[in-house]
Design a protein around this motif. Structure first.
Motif, short mmCIF file in Angstrom:
data_model
loop_
_atom_site.label_atom_id
_atom_site.label_comp_id
_atom_site.label_asym_id
_atom_site.label_seq_id
_atom_site.Cartn_x
_atom_site.Cartn_y
_atom_site.Cartn_z
N ALA A 154 0.98 -1.25 0.03
CA ALA A 154 0.17 -0.09 -0.01
C ALA A 154 0.70 1.16 -0.11
CB ALA A 154 -0.73 -0.26 1.34
N TRP A 155 2.07 1.29 0.76
CA TRP A 155 2.83 2.51 1.05
C TRP A 155 3.51 2.58 -0.28
CZ3 TRP A 155 3.63 6.94 2.14
CH2 TRP A 155 4.93 7.50 2.40
N THR A 156 3.99 1.80 -1.09
CA THR A 156 4.56 1.71 -2.33
C THR A 156 3.75 2.67 -3.36
OG1 THR A 156 6.05 -0.31 -2.09
CG2 THR A 156 5.85 0.41 -4.45
N ASN A 157 2.59 2.13 -3.37
CA ASN A 157 1.65 2.80 -4.38
C ASN A 157 1.24 4.19 -4.15
OD1 ASN A 157 1.34 0.65 -6.50
ND2 ASN A 157 -0.20 -0.24 -5.15
N PHE A 158 1.14 4.30 -2.56
CA PHE A 158 0.68 5.77 -1.99
C PHE A 158 1.63 6.78 -2.32
CE2 PHE A 158 -0.49 8.81 0.88
CZ PHE A 158 -2.13 8.63 1.51
N ILE A 194 -14.42 7.81 -7.00
CA ILE A 194 -13.98 9.25 -6.58
C ILE A 194 -12.43 9.60 -6.98
CG2 ILE A 194 -13.79 11.24 -4.80
CD1 ILE A 194 -16.25 9.71 -3.52
N GLY A 195 -11.81 8.74 -6.29
CA GLY A 195 -10.18 8.91 -6.79
C GLY A 195 -9.87 9.01 -8.27
N GLN A 204 -3.81 11.78 -14.88
CA GLN A 204 -2.77 10.78 -14.22
C GLN A 204 -3.16 9.73 -14.85
OE1 GLN A 204 -2.82 11.02 -10.19
NE2 GLN A 204 -2.46 13.11 -9.98
N ILE A 205 -4.10 9.36 -15.91
CA ILE A 205 -4.57 8.30 -16.42
C ILE A 205 -4.15 8.02 -17.90
CG2 ILE A 205 -6.41 6.49 -16.85
CD1 ILE A 205 -7.75 7.94 -14.51
N PRO A 335 -4.83 4.39 -11.61
CA PRO A 335 -3.44 4.75 -11.39
C PRO A 335 -3.07 4.40 -10.18
CG PRO A 335 -4.91 6.45 -11.13
CD PRO A 335 -5.58 5.45 -11.72
N PRO A 336 -1.81 4.19 -9.72
CA PRO A 336 -1.22 3.74 -8.61
C PRO A 336 -1.60 4.56 -7.23
CG PRO A 336 0.68 4.65 -9.76
CD PRO A 336 -0.65 4.68 -10.78
N GLY A 337 -1.96 6.12 -7.37
CA GLY A 337 -2.37 6.92 -6.31
C GLY A 337 -3.68 6.43 -5.90
N VAL A 338 -4.61 6.09 -6.74
CA VAL A 338 -5.86 5.32 -6.28
C VAL A 338 -5.77 4.18 -5.61
CG1 VAL A 338 -8.14 4.87 -7.19
CG2 VAL A 338 -7.14 6.73 -8.20
N LEU A 339 -4.76 3.36 -6.35
CA LEU A 339 -4.69 2.13 -5.67
C LEU A 339 -4.23 2.10 -4.10
CD1 LEU A 339 -3.43 -0.13 -8.71
CD2 LEU A 339 -5.57 0.09 -7.68
#
Length: 443
Positions: A154-158, A194-195, A204-205, A335-339
């Motif tokens: 989770a932190w890697t994507n965040f 929403i994200g 970002q997509i 995208p990774p931010g949403v994940l």
């Protein structure tokens, strides 16, 4: 083809009544409720392949086929939708990174075969032996460690898109406390939507794969690989997932029995067999492992319609959706931010469900055997312990689960001998599918 008797006038459900599994409303209402089940399962079912890198369309296909197999094996008496299980995320993520998708699929197949075998035993011998093997302190530890082991992912994507991830996480939390009933149950899905909108607005997509994808076509299939040298060590890290799937299926059967008829409990063994067969089929050809879904129990509770006819509609609808590669490409564009935002909540919720098992069953943590069963298992999972012997490697999930079982049972044996405070445990707790499913508030 199964046959259902018409409930009442086929249009309404009187106060205090439910539409039983062997009944149905008129076909218009049945199709509408089946579509509701598709919507309820969709958020969680598409999220698992997105997080693990599996093809979304393939997962949807085997989710629909698995649901229909489940209905056939349980003799059309147990309403359930089989969606992607969150319990597979950790081992699939680790296995794909170290040994490839084929080996990860082999792990899913192994879980399915073992679950089906346990189902046959339960069908003939009952579930009491599982209660003794996995009392609440052990069950809670194993469920919790699967979630907490994923925290670094989770932190890697965040950290790749922190603003988008934060907005997504806040949206998940707000939706869970703002809404009641169905919307509250799909708060994770709403947070992703929403994200995703925020990410789309901010550019970002990447939609190049969506533009190239056809509207209609077969899903992308991959075959489980049992020949690679690293596969057998990969399979070992999948086996603790079986314990989670048992708890989920038992909880589902008990929930339906409470709402409809206690005789439904006799189908517990068949439910385990059916989920095992569905998971085996999915893993063989590239889909995610399956489980019964709490989101769909919420739909049944809200509508008071437990007709299996609605699940035939839902299964067929999922198969139809799977035949559009463009739909799969849209989901793969998350995208990774949403994940990162959604998994910060999701993986934590998996851990909290394990802790809830301890709370609900009043596990006595004044007893050393319970303290160390939980403490050692969780630290192993969070730190990511591994053991390596040549090409054979054991990951934190299997080490943590084995530690919980060994510490509890061996520690209890010694504690009884020395009279230093053994724990007698209790029956396996009935838990819902992983991922969080808020209860309805007052209307």
């Amino acid at each position: 083809m199964p046959v259902w008797s018409l409930h009442g006038d086929g249009r309404t459900v009187e106060p205090g009544e439910v539409v039983r599994p062997d009944e149905r409303l008129n076909w218009g209402a049945t199709v509408a409720i089946g579509v509701q089940h598709v919507i309820a399962m969709f958020g969680a079912t598409f999220l698992v392949p997105v997080l693990t890198g599996f093809p979304v369309s393939t997962t949807l296909l085997f989710s629909g086929l698995g649901t229909i197999l489940f209905l056939l094996i349980t003799r059309n008496r147990l309403p359930s939708y089989l969606g992607s299980s969150f319990a597979f995320i950790a081992p699939v993520t680790a296995a794909t990174a170290t040994a490839g998708m084929g080996s990860a699929l082999a792990g899913i197949v192994a879980v399915g075969v073992l679950l089906a075998a346990i189902g046959f035993i339960v069908q003939f011998a009952g579930i009491g032996w599982i209660d003794k093997l996995m009392p609440p302190v052990v069950a809670g530890a194993i469920v919790a460690l699967i979630g907490f082991n994923l925290a670094p992912v989770a932190w890697t994507n965040f950290q790749q898109q922190p603003l988008t991830a934060t907005i997504t996480l806040v949206a998940v939390i707000l939706c869970s406390v703002l809404f009641r009933g169905f919307l509250g149950r799909i708060s994770i899905f709403l947070g992703v939507v929403i994200g995703y909108i925020v990410a789309a607005i901010s550019g970002q997509i990447d939609y190049s794969a969506v533009d190239k994808a056809a509207w209609i076509g077969l899903p992308e299939f991959h075959i489980a690989d049992f020949a690679s040298p690293g596969t057998w060590s990969v399979i070992a890290m999948f086996l603790p997932v079986v314990l989670v799937l048992i708890a989920e299926n038992v909880g589902h059967v008990r929930g339906v029995a409470t709402m409809t008829d206690a005789s439904v409990n006799k189908y517990t063994g068949r439910a385990l067999i059916a989920d095992g067969v569905a998971t085996t089929l999915a893993g063989t050809f590239g889909g995610s492992g399956t489980t019964t879904y709490g989101e769909n129990i919420g739909v049944m509770a809200a509508t008071r319609v437990y007709s299996t006819a609605a699940y035939w509609v839902a299964g067929a609808a999922a198969i139809v959706l799977s035949l559009s590669p463009k739909i799969g490409a849209v989901f793969n564009s998350v995208p990774p931010g949403v994940l990162g935002g959604v998994t910060t909540a999701l993986y934590g919720l998996i851990g909290i469900i394990g802790i809830k098992i301890w709370v609900d069953n009043r596990v006595d943590f004044s007893r050393p055997v319970n303290q160390y069963t939980a403490a050692v298992a969780l630290v192993i999972a969070i730190a990511g312990f591994t053991m390596v012997w040549g090409d054979f490697q054991l990951g934190a999930i299997v080490i943590g689960a084995a530690a919980a079982l060994l510490i509890y049972h061996l520690g209890n044996a010694i504690a009884r001998w020395r009279k230093t405070g053994a724990d007698d445990g209790g029956p396996i707790p009935a838990v819902g599918p992983l991922g969080g499913d808020p209860l309805d508030g007052p209307r």
